[in-house]
Design an enzyme around this catalytic site. Structure first.
Site, short mmCIF file in Angstrom:
data_model
loop_
_atom_site.label_atom_id
_atom_site.label_comp_id
_atom_site.label_asym_id
_atom_site.label_seq_id
_atom_site.Cartn_x
_atom_site.Cartn_y
_atom_site.Cartn_z
N HIS A 95 0.84 -1.20 0.00
CA HIS A 95 0.00 0.00 0.00
C HIS A 95 0.87 1.25 0.00
O HIS A 95 2.05 1.22 0.37
CB HIS A 95 -0.93 0.01 1.21
CG HIS A 95 -0.19 -0.05 2.51
ND1 HIS A 95 0.47 1.02 3.06
CD2 HIS A 95 0.01 -1.07 3.38
CE1 HIS A 95 1.03 0.68 4.20
NE2 HIS A 95 0.77 -0.59 4.42
N ASP A 377 3.99 -4.52 3.78
CA ASP A 377 5.43 -4.79 3.83
C ASP A 377 5.70 -6.21 4.32
O ASP A 377 6.64 -6.87 3.87
CB ASP A 377 6.15 -3.76 4.71
CG ASP A 377 5.55 -3.63 6.11
OD1 ASP A 377 4.58 -4.34 6.43
OD2 ASP A 377 6.06 -2.81 6.90
#
Length: 476
Positions: A95, A377
């Site tokens: 994102h 992540d």
């Protein structure tokens, strides 16, 4: 004879000076520049010892992590010899820029506006149209709770974890870049594309859904809500129905112990936490638990002053110490292998889906030609580790990992892959294809090598031949 001896002495001196000059450059005692540019002005994903800081530079690394959209980025996606045809693309994204997940106790939250305003920087030419289009998505098909999530950020003061305007713009840029390459140049999707040509999946966070929608809006030939079908993935490692893996959890716990051990050995880091805790007026343990680097990165990326109290201010030196420790932790993580073993088991289900889909397309199926996973992540990082791309930086905001599938039109039964991280070709940095680079003239990796790695090679380190056994065998 005397002349000959003098000539030999001069020749030896010249060789010695040349050697010393090269040695000094290698050791960074003489600054080296390329094309007259400052080494730090170049944004690279893979470390380059001649153009990047010779020692850990936390400020430089933090800027790379922020991924400010105004920085021009090169891209190697879509590069292949003219006789190769692009037949499929799989994209895994993190994102975009978000508001912190944690707040530093007893300090004022950073004042970041999460409404989308085209006149505010950073912006994008399609930002206003994106907002209008997202407001009209009643015909979209979304799994589970995704339909109840907002399609774009809209709070005047960002909520915790909310995607910012910067995050939206980052993925509008990503989508536009990939559109130029894959749609306009390689015609991956035709103008009459249908829902069956796409496979879209996201976790249940608004920031991943919105990031995926921003990328799709500028990527697709025509963004049509009727053709958008987004699947919900409850797991951040996208393990779907294959999440039961006891050894994966074991290696993750061992990795967390390693992280803790490294942290408690870092006396400079501990003094920094103690100093920050005094400024804030809370116990050191409580400050550490609030993960202050998360909030501090938001201040840094948005150029907002670090918080102050009546006892003083958190400052850039505090930030540098914690960021440096993060970088040292990443380096040790590569050396100790615990995270690598965790990564192999964590991402096998996702890579197995990717391989199966590529095999179907290689066999002639014309569905799911473009695949998008909108993730975190903690999704991208283990994928990079499992692939053996050890030099890759930790995933920045709006990072993208791309798998391209190509067909050799001279030999149509032969298919090859390319893997790119933030626009850089890392195909031959993978553990399963670096040797192939030494013996082949084709700038790609045979699909069968990727298939063998995912189906069997990933388990060899566990003395197993399949995922089920590797998840239950304790080989070390």
């Amino acid at each position: 004879m005397l002349f000959r001896n003098r000539f030999l002495i001069l020749l030896a001196l010249a060789a010695l000076l040349a050697f010393l000059s090269l040695s000094l450059q290698f050791l960074h005692l003489i600054p080296v520049k390329e094309d007259g540019l400052n080494p730090k002005s170049r944004k690279r994903i893979m470390p380059d010892p001649l153009t990047e800081p010779p020692v850990i530079d936390p400020i430089y690394e933090a800027r790379v992590y922020c991924n400010v959209p105004s920085i021009t980025e090169s891209s190697m996606e879509g590069h292949a010899p003219h006789y190769f045809k692009l037949v499929s693309v799989h994209v895994l994204i993190r994102h975009g820029d978000r508001y912190p997940l944690y707040a530093i106790p007893k300090t004022k939250r950073p004042e970041i506006d999460c409404t989308l305003v085209s006149s505010r920087k950073p912006s994008h030419p399609h930002l206003e149209a994106f907002v209008r289009h997202m407001s009209q998505g009643s015909e979209a098909q979304m799994d589970g709770t995704l339909g109840s999530l907002p399609r774009y950020p809209s709070h005047p003061l960002c909520e915790m974890g909310e995607l910012t305007q910067t995050g939206v713009v980052q993925h509008l840029h990503n989508g536009q870049l990939l559109r130029e390459i894959y749609i306009k140049k390689h015609k991956l999707l035709s103008s009459d594309w249908t829902a069956k040509h796409l496979y879209l999946e996201t976790t249940g966070k608004s920031r991943t859904l919105q990031s995926g929608l921003a990328l799709l809006y500028t990527f697709l030939p025509d963004f049509d809500w009727k053709k958008i079908n987004i699947k919900h993935q409850w797991s951040t490692i996208f393990c779907s129905g294959s999440c039961d893996c006891p050894m994966r959890n074991h290696y993750l716990e061992e990795e967390q112990r390693r992280q803790y051990s490294l942290r408690v050995k870092n006396s400079h880091l501990e003094r920094t936490y103690v100093d920050m805790a005094k400024i804030v007026g809370i116990p050191t343990r409580q400050l550490r638990a609030s993960n202050p680097i998360d909030s501090m990165l938001c201040h840094f990326c948005h150029n907002v002053s670090f918080p102050c109290t009546k006892n003083g201010c958190i400052d850039i030196e505090h930030f540098k110490v914690i960021k440096t420790h993060q970088l040292e932790d990443e380096r040790e993580r590569q050396e100790k292998k615990l995270y690598f073993w965790y990564a192999l088991l964590a991402v096998h289900p996702l890579l197995n889906q990717t391989v199966n889909r590529m095999q179907r397309i290689a066999d002639g199926k014309k569905e799911e030609l473009f695949v998008l996973y909108s993730a975190h992540d903690v999704t991208l990082s283990p994928v990079l580790s499992a692939l053996g791309i050890t030099e890759a930086r930790f995933p920045r905001f709006a990072a993208r990992l791309v798998f391209e599938l190509w067909q050799d039109e001279k030999k149509p039964r032969e298919h090859f892959i390319r893997i790119l991280y933030n626009g850089f070709d890392v195909t031959f940095q993978t553990s399963f294809c670096w040797e192939h680079n030494m013996h082949s003239r084709k700038p790609m990796c045979p699909l069968e090598k990727f298939v063998h790695f995912v189906k069997r090679g990933m388990f060899s380190v566990f003395n197993s031949t399949n995922y089920y056994d590797a998840c239950r065998r304790r080989p070390f």
